[in-house]
Structures are given as structure tokens and as C-alpha cells.
Design a protein around this motif. Structure first.
Motif, PDB file in Angstrom:
ATOM      1  N   ALA A  84       0.834  -1.211   0.000  1.00  0.00           N
ATOM      2  CA  ALA A  84       0.000   0.000   0.000  1.00  0.00           C
ATOM      3  C   ALA A  84       0.865   1.256   0.000  1.00  0.00           C
ATOM      4  O   ALA A  84       0.611   2.202  -0.760  1.00  0.00           O
ATOM      5  CB  ALA A  84      -0.929  -0.009   1.207  1.00  0.00           C
ATOM      6  N   ILE A  85       1.897   1.270   0.842  1.00  0.00           N
ATOM      7  CA  ILE A  85       2.801   2.425   0.896  1.00  0.00           C
ATOM      8  C   ILE A  85       3.509   2.600  -0.444  1.00  0.00           C
ATOM      9  O   ILE A  85       3.636   3.719  -0.961  1.00  0.00           O
ATOM     10  CB  ILE A  85       3.827   2.248   2.038  1.00  0.00           C
ATOM     11  N   GLY A  86       3.975   1.492  -1.008  1.00  0.00           N
ATOM     12  CA  GLY A  86       4.658   1.556  -2.295  1.00  0.00           C
ATOM     13  C   GLY A  86       3.755   2.100  -3.396  1.00  0.00           C
ATOM     14  O   GLY A  86       4.185   2.895  -4.239  1.00  0.00           O
ATOM     15  N   ILE A  87       2.488   1.672  -3.401  1.00  0.00           N
ATOM     16  CA  ILE A  87       1.532   2.159  -4.399  1.00  0.00           C
ATOM     17  C   ILE A  87       1.332   3.665  -4.261  1.00  0.00           C
ATOM     18  O   ILE A  87       1.373   4.412  -5.248  1.00  0.00           O
ATOM     19  CB  ILE A  87       0.184   1.426  -4.263  1.00  0.00           C
ATOM     20  N   LEU A  88       1.125   4.128  -3.031  1.00  0.00           N
ATOM     21  CA  LEU A  88       0.837   5.542  -2.810  1.00  0.00           C
ATOM     22  C   LEU A  88       2.040   6.422  -3.161  1.00  0.00           C
ATOM     23  O   LEU A  88       1.894   7.466  -3.810  1.00  0.00           O
ATOM     24  CB  LEU A  88       0.413   5.773  -1.366  1.00  0.00           C
ATOM     25  N   LEU A  89       3.238   6.007  -2.738  1.00  0.00           N
ATOM     26  CA  LEU A  89       4.436   6.784  -3.053  1.00  0.00           C
ATOM     27  C   LEU A  89       4.751   6.707  -4.550  1.00  0.00           C
ATOM     28  O   LEU A  89       5.136   7.706  -5.169  1.00  0.00           O
ATOM     29  CB  LEU A  89       5.619   6.273  -2.238  1.00  0.00           C
ATOM     30  N   ASN A 142     -14.886  12.283 -23.086  1.00  0.00           N
ATOM     31  CA  ASN A 142     -14.235  11.471 -24.110  1.00  0.00           C
ATOM     32  C   ASN A 142     -12.736  11.749 -24.201  1.00  0.00           C
ATOM     33  O   ASN A 142     -12.095  11.423 -25.193  1.00  0.00           O
ATOM     34  CB  ASN A 142     -14.884  11.651 -25.485  1.00  0.00           C
ATOM     35  N   THR A 143     -12.186  12.413 -23.171  1.00  0.00           N
ATOM     36  CA  THR A 143     -10.748  12.670 -23.151  1.00  0.00           C
ATOM     37  C   THR A 143     -10.066  12.057 -21.926  1.00  0.00           C
ATOM     38  O   THR A 143      -8.857  11.937 -21.890  1.00  0.00           O
ATOM     39  CB  THR A 143     -10.449  14.180 -23.164  1.00  0.00           C
ATOM     40  N   TRP A 144     -10.850  11.687 -20.917  1.00  0.00           N
ATOM     41  CA  TRP A 144     -10.310  11.011 -19.729  1.00  0.00           C
ATOM     42  C   TRP A 144     -11.481  10.347 -19.020  1.00  0.00           C
ATOM     43  O   TRP A 144     -12.633  10.587 -19.337  1.00  0.00           O
ATOM     44  CB  TRP A 144      -9.598  11.987 -18.791  1.00  0.00           C
ATOM     45  N   ASP A 145     -11.170   9.480 -18.079  1.00  0.00           N
ATOM     46  CA  ASP A 145     -12.226   8.756 -17.382  1.00  0.00           C
ATOM     47  C   ASP A 145     -11.993   8.802 -15.876  1.00  0.00           C
ATOM     48  O   ASP A 145     -10.874   8.533 -15.424  1.00  0.00           O
ATOM     49  CB  ASP A 145     -12.278   7.294 -17.840  1.00  0.00           C
ATOM     50  N   PRO A 146     -13.015   9.156 -15.089  1.00  0.00           N
ATOM     51  CA  PRO A 146     -12.830   9.210 -13.627  1.00  0.00           C
ATOM     52  C   PRO A 146     -12.557   7.849 -12.998  1.00  0.00           C
ATOM     53  O   PRO A 146     -12.111   7.782 -11.856  1.00  0.00           O
ATOM     54  CB  PRO A 146     -14.164   9.791 -13.133  1.00  0.00           C
ATOM     55  N   GLU A 147     -12.843   6.778 -13.721  1.00  0.00           N
ATOM     56  CA  GLU A 147     -12.473   5.430 -13.257  1.00  0.00           C
ATOM     57  C   GLU A 147     -11.478   4.810 -14.229  1.00  0.00           C
ATOM     58  O   GLU A 147     -11.563   3.650 -14.584  1.00  0.00           O
ATOM     59  CB  GLU A 147     -13.712   4.535 -13.124  1.00  0.00           C
ATOM     60  N   GLY A 148     -10.536   5.623 -14.668  1.00  0.00           N
ATOM     61  CA  GLY A 148      -9.585   5.203 -15.679  1.00  0.00           C
ATOM     62  C   GLY A 148      -8.549   4.210 -15.192  1.00  0.00           C
ATOM     63  O   GLY A 148      -8.562   3.751 -14.052  1.00  0.00           O
ATOM     64  N   ILE A 149      -7.588   3.902 -16.081  1.00  0.00           N
ATOM     65  CA  ILE A 149      -6.626   2.830 -15.842  1.00  0.00           C
ATOM     66  C   ILE A 149      -5.620   3.189 -14.757  1.00  0.00           C
ATOM     67  O   ILE A 149      -5.471   2.471 -13.764  1.00  0.00           O
ATOM     68  CB  ILE A 149      -5.903   2.480 -17.160  1.00  0.00           C
ATOM     69  N   LEU A 150      -4.919   4.299 -14.925  1.00  0.00           N
ATOM     70  CA  LEU A 150      -3.847   4.643 -13.985  1.00  0.00           C
ATOM     71  C   LEU A 150      -4.401   4.956 -12.597  1.00  0.00           C
ATOM     72  O   LEU A 150      -3.816   4.567 -11.579  1.00  0.00           O
ATOM     73  CB  LEU A 150      -3.048   5.830 -14.527  1.00  0.00           C
ATOM     74  N   SER A 151      -5.542   5.629 -12.540  1.00  0.00           N
ATOM     75  CA  SER A 151      -6.109   6.002 -11.236  1.00  0.00           C
ATOM     76  C   SER A 151      -6.730   4.822 -10.497  1.00  0.00           C
ATOM     77  O   SER A 151      -7.115   4.954  -9.329  1.00  0.00           O
ATOM     78  CB  SER A 151      -7.156   7.115 -11.410  1.00  0.00           C
ATOM     79  N   THR A 152      -6.829   3.670 -11.159  1.00  0.00           N
ATOM     80  CA  THR A 152      -7.311   2.470 -10.467  1.00  0.00           C
ATOM     81  C   THR A 152      -6.233   1.903  -9.556  1.00  0.00           C
ATOM     82  O   THR A 152      -6.542   1.264  -8.539  1.00  0.00           O
ATOM     83  CB  THR A 152      -7.750   1.405 -11.495  1.00  0.00           C
ATOM     84  N   ILE A 153      -4.972   2.157  -9.873  1.00  0.00           N
ATOM     85  CA  ILE A 153      -3.870   1.607  -9.076  1.00  0.00           C
ATOM     86  C   ILE A 153      -3.907   2.088  -7.625  1.00  0.00           C
ATOM     87  O   ILE A 153      -3.851   1.271  -6.696  1.00  0.00           O
ATOM     88  CB  ILE A 153      -2.514   1.919  -9.735  1.00  0.00           C
ATOM     89  N   PRO A 154      -4.028   3.405  -7.351  1.00  0.00           N
ATOM     90  CA  PRO A 154      -4.113   3.824  -5.944  1.00  0.00           C
ATOM     91  C   PRO A 154      -5.384   3.341  -5.243  1.00  0.00           C
ATOM     92  O   PRO A 154      -5.404   3.238  -4.009  1.00  0.00           O
ATOM     93  CB  PRO A 154      -4.054   5.351  -6.014  1.00  0.00           C
ATOM     94  N   ALA A 155      -6.444   3.037  -6.020  1.00  0.00           N
ATOM     95  CA  ALA A 155      -7.664   2.494  -5.400  1.00  0.00           C
ATOM     96  C   ALA A 155      -7.378   1.145  -4.755  1.00  0.00           C
ATOM     97  O   ALA A 155      -8.052   0.752  -3.792  1.00  0.00           O
ATOM     98  CB  ALA A 155      -8.772   2.365  -6.445  1.00  0.00           C
ATOM     99  N   ILE A 156      -6.377   0.440  -5.260  1.00  0.00           N
ATOM    100  CA  ILE A 156      -5.972  -0.833  -4.643  1.00  0.00           C
ATOM    101  C   ILE A 156      -5.491  -0.580  -3.218  1.00  0.00           C
ATOM    102  O   ILE A 156      -5.759  -1.370  -2.309  1.00  0.00           O
ATOM    103  CB  ILE A 156      -4.867  -1.509  -5.475  1.00  0.00           C
ATOM    104  N   ALA A 157      -4.792   0.549  -3.009  1.00  0.00           N
ATOM    105  CA  ALA A 157      -4.320   0.893  -1.663  1.00  0.00           C
ATOM    106  C   ALA A 157      -5.488   1.143  -0.718  1.00  0.00           C
ATOM    107  O   ALA A 157      -5.425   0.804   0.469  1.00  0.00           O
ATOM    108  CB  ALA A 157      -3.410   2.118  -1.726  1.00  0.00           C
TER     109      ALA A 157
END
Length: 423
Positions: free
Chosen positions: A190-195, A238-253
Motif C-alpha cells: 500500500a505504501i509503495g503504491i501511494l508513493l 471522451n478525453t479522460w475517465d474518472p475510473e480510468g486505468i492509472l487512477s485504479t492503481i491507488p484504489a488498490i491501496a
């Protein structure tokens, strides 16, 4: 083997789902009290707490669902299938309004879409044997992807990410971490993901920009979505998504923090000690979030690291209070409403999104302006609720509360009959 249900956790889940239903179903999006809207960009409103709270709760629940930490192929398949079923249910929300059937229009088309909804809902929430569950989930996902990338006009811009999709992904990863790693490893992950997310978002500029930024359409997460999800993002931009790919990673934390709290509650400490420790953890998380906010702003759409700590801290605090009142002090007066919502979240998630969409598709002449059309949802609000209130924001909220009231009656019936809908 599962551990006895934690009543305070069910109540917390019920509160969260109920709030979600209120904020998602106003009478009019043009007249909503500010706390019931998402932040424009940076910041956090009560509405911005709903999604992370649910992921946190899911993380807490994992250790109660699998207290013995037994890992084998059967367990893996169960986790994989449940995750996939959640993902498939979420994607269906985005397909529902685009389904075309033999040239049908109007009410016949709506009926056809609802029949398909019933079939998909049964396939993804029905109680079949494990092999059939997996087969159905994989097959439905394959159909989605084929339609989305087939070139068929109706599905060219269907959105693929979403709330349940992110929840399914986080559930899969958090469950495997729980079964295969120690609490120390989970904390370090979790710490690694956030940092790591902080580093990537603030040090790596999106291609085409000389410096990094956290603006809506020019940050790195938006660029990743534009490359990998082109044509299948949130239709509002149509240019970004609030539940997009990269922002899903910190949701794992967020899920991992819930997972750690769940293991604390399942640990050897006395209940009062658990409540105290949760309160201390909550204060630490919120304090760290406020500090981090000065250089990496709290932002729901980007799911920033400060947002993870802030919302997880608030979730821990809420659970600590409920845990003390319900499970320690044994004060259960007034919790029934939230309990009936909390034990049946999936059916609410699924149908509360579908029903309003279906009502919008049914149109007829506006009684006030016969030359104009009005859909059923707007008609019920404009003629059934709005005339009784002077403040349009109040009437909009009352409409949402009536919708919640109807759902409460249905969920009370399910609760009485012991009908629970699960993926």
C-alpha cells in the motif's frame, strides 16, 4: 468457512449504498445541494466519500469472508469469477442504453432491453455451480469486448471503465494479497503504491507537455486513458475517465487499508482495544492526508494518494464509531433501515442504475407543452414532486428520498424473505 457477520460493517455498507442512491438520483441535476455533488476537481465533498468507502468496506469484509486464509485452485477460481462478475455487471450499465434490437424503437425497445437486463442479471448473480459461473462471466465479457471493438455504430463509443469494474479489480488483487502475503507485506505494498503513484503523477509529464500537471485533460492519467481507452471513456469528456486505468492503481491501496483494518478486527485484541486502535489509525491517516494535500491535492477523479489516506481515515473513523456503538455497547436501535441496505448491495448497484435509464427512454407529449416530448422520469419529478416545494434544491432532494423509500420497501421484503443477491 466464513466468520459471523460484523453488524457494524453491514450498517456502514448500508449507509454508503443509501447515500450513493441519493446522490445518483436527484430530481434534477441542475438543482442539487452542493454536498450532494462531486467536487469540481480538487477537494472532497460528502459525495466523494461514497466510492472509496465502499472499496474500504469491501477490503474489511475480505478477512471475514475468508478467515482461515486457505488458498487453492478452487479459492482462486471463486475470487476470479466473483471479480469478473462485478466487472461484467458494471460494463452492462454502459451498454444498456445502446442496445439495438431488430430496428425496434420506443417502448418495445425498452422492453427488449429490460428482458436482456434480466437475463444478464440472472447470469451474473444467479447461484450456479462454480464452473458455469466462470463460463458465463467469461462469455459475457467476451461479448462486450467484441461489440465494443466490432465497428458497429451503436457500440463505437460505449464506455468500458466504471465503478463496479474498479471494485471488481480491487477485490481480486486485495483478496490474493490477503491470502498470499503477511500484513507487513500488505502494508508495504500500500505504501509503495501511494508513493509510486505520487512520483509518477508529479514527475512524469504526459507526452506533449514539458512539465507535469494535475489538470483535467493534461495529466498523465488522462493521457493513459486517451491511448488505451480511446473511444470508450466517460462520454461527458471522451478525453479522460474518472475510473480510468492509472487512477485504479491507488484504489488498490484503499482496498488494502480496509483489508488491514479487517484483520485488526479479526485479531486477538479486545473489542474496546480494537475501537481505540482504529480511532488512532484514523487520526493518523487524516493528518497525513492533510499534510500531503499541500503538494499532492486531494482529488477523487485522480484518486490521489492524499485522497486515499483522507477517505480511508474517515472510513476507519466511521467504522470505529459504529463498531463501538453497535458491537461493543450493543446499541442497535434505529439500525434496521441501514442493515437491510447493507446486506443486499449488489441488487441496488445493478437495478438502481438501470431503472432510471429505462424511465428516461419512455417519452410522451408534455402536458404543459404538447408539442414537446417529456420522458417518464422528468414527468414524475415535474408533476409529482416539484410543484409542492418552493426551493428547487429541496424538491430535487425529496425526489431522491422518495426513490430511496421505494427501494427500502423492496429491500425490507428481501430481508424478511432472506433473499440475498450476490455475485
Amino acid at each position: 468457512m466464513t466468520k459471523d457477520r460484523l453488524i457494524s460493517l453491514d450498517v456502514f455498507r448500508g449507509l454508503t449504498i443509501l447515500l450513493m442512491t441519493i446522490v445518483n438520483n436527484p430530481g434534477s441535476w441542475a438543482t442539487v445541494y452542493p454536498p450532494l455533488l462531486h467536487s469540481e476537481w480538487h477537494g472532497c465533498t460528502p459525495t466523494d466519500l461514497v466510492f472509496p468507502f465502499f472499496i474500504f468496506i469491501m477490503g474489511v469484509a475480505i478477512s471475514f469472508a475468508m478467515p482461515t486464509k486457505t488458498y487453492d485452485s478452487t479459492t482462486f477460481n471463486k475470487i476470479f469469477t466473483r471479480s469478473l462478475r462485478m466487472v461484467c455487471l458494471g460494463i452492462f450499465f454502459n451498454f444498456f442504453g445502446k442496445i439495438q434490437l431488430f430496428g425496434l424503437e420506443g417502448i418495445p425497445l425498452v422492453i427488449g432491453r429490460l428482458l436482456i437486463t434480466a437475463a444478464v442479471g440472472y447470469a451474473l448473480m444467479g447461484n450456479f455451480n462454480a464452473k458455469l459461473k466462470t463460463y458465463l462471466a467469461v462469455s459475457i465479457l467476451a461479448i462486450y469486448l467484441i461489440l465494443a471493438y466490432s465497428g458497429i455504430e451503436a457500440y463505437k463509443i460505449v464506455r468500458l471503465p466504471g465503478v463496479l469494474q474498479r471494485i471488481g479489480i480491487v477485490y481480486f488483487i486485495a483478496s490474493l494479497l490477503y491470502l498470499k502475503t503477511t500484513q507487513r507485506t500488505q502494508l508495504l505494498v500500500a505504501i509503495g503504491i501511494l508513493l509510486g503513484y505520487w512520483t509518477v503523477m508529479t514527475l512524469i509529464p504526459a507526452p506533449g507537455f514539458e512539465i507535469t500537471n494535475l489538470e483535467k485533460e493534461t495529466n498523465l492519467a488522462a493521457w493513459v486513458d486517451g491511448v488505451l481507452l480511446k473511444g470508450h471513456m466517460w462520454e461527458a469528456t471522451n478525453t479522460w475517465d474518472p475510473e480510468g486505468i492509472l487512477s485504479t492503481i491507488p484504489a488498490i491501496a484503499t482496498g488494502i487499508i480496509g483489508l488491514l483494518i479487517g484483520q485488526l478486527l479479526n485479531g486477538p485484541l479486545l473489542k474496546k482495544d480494537n475501537a481505540k486502535k482504529m480511532a488512532i489509525i484514523a487520526i493518523i491517516l487524516i493528518s497525513l492526508a492533510r499534510l500531503w494535500n499541500t503538494i499532492f491535492p486531494i482529488n477523487k477523479a485522480l484518486w490521489t494518494s492524499s485522497y486515499v489516506l483522507y477517505t480511508a481515515g474517515l472510513a476507519t473513523l466511521v467504522l470505529a464509531i459504529l463498531y463501538y456503538c453497535i458491537d461493543i455497547a450493543d446499541y442497535k436501535k434505529g439500525i434496521k433501515l441501514f442493515l437491510i441496505w447493507g446486506v443486499n448491495p449488489m441488487i441496488v448497484f445493478f437495478l438502481s442504475e438501470i431503472i432510471p435509464q429505462a424511465m428516461v427512454m419512455i417519452s410522451f407529449p408534455n402536458p404543459k407543452i404538447p408539442t414537446n416530448q417529456i420522458n417518464l422520469l422528468d414527468y414524475l419529478y415535474a408533476f409529482g414532486v416539484q410543484p409542492f416545494f418552493n426551493n428547487p434544491m429541496t424538491s430535487s432532494l425529496i425526489f431522491a428520498l422518495i426513490y430511496v423509500g421505494l427501494w427500502s420497501l423492496l429491500l425490507a421484503y428481501f430481508y424478511k424473505k432472506k433473499m440475498y443477491f450476490k455475485v
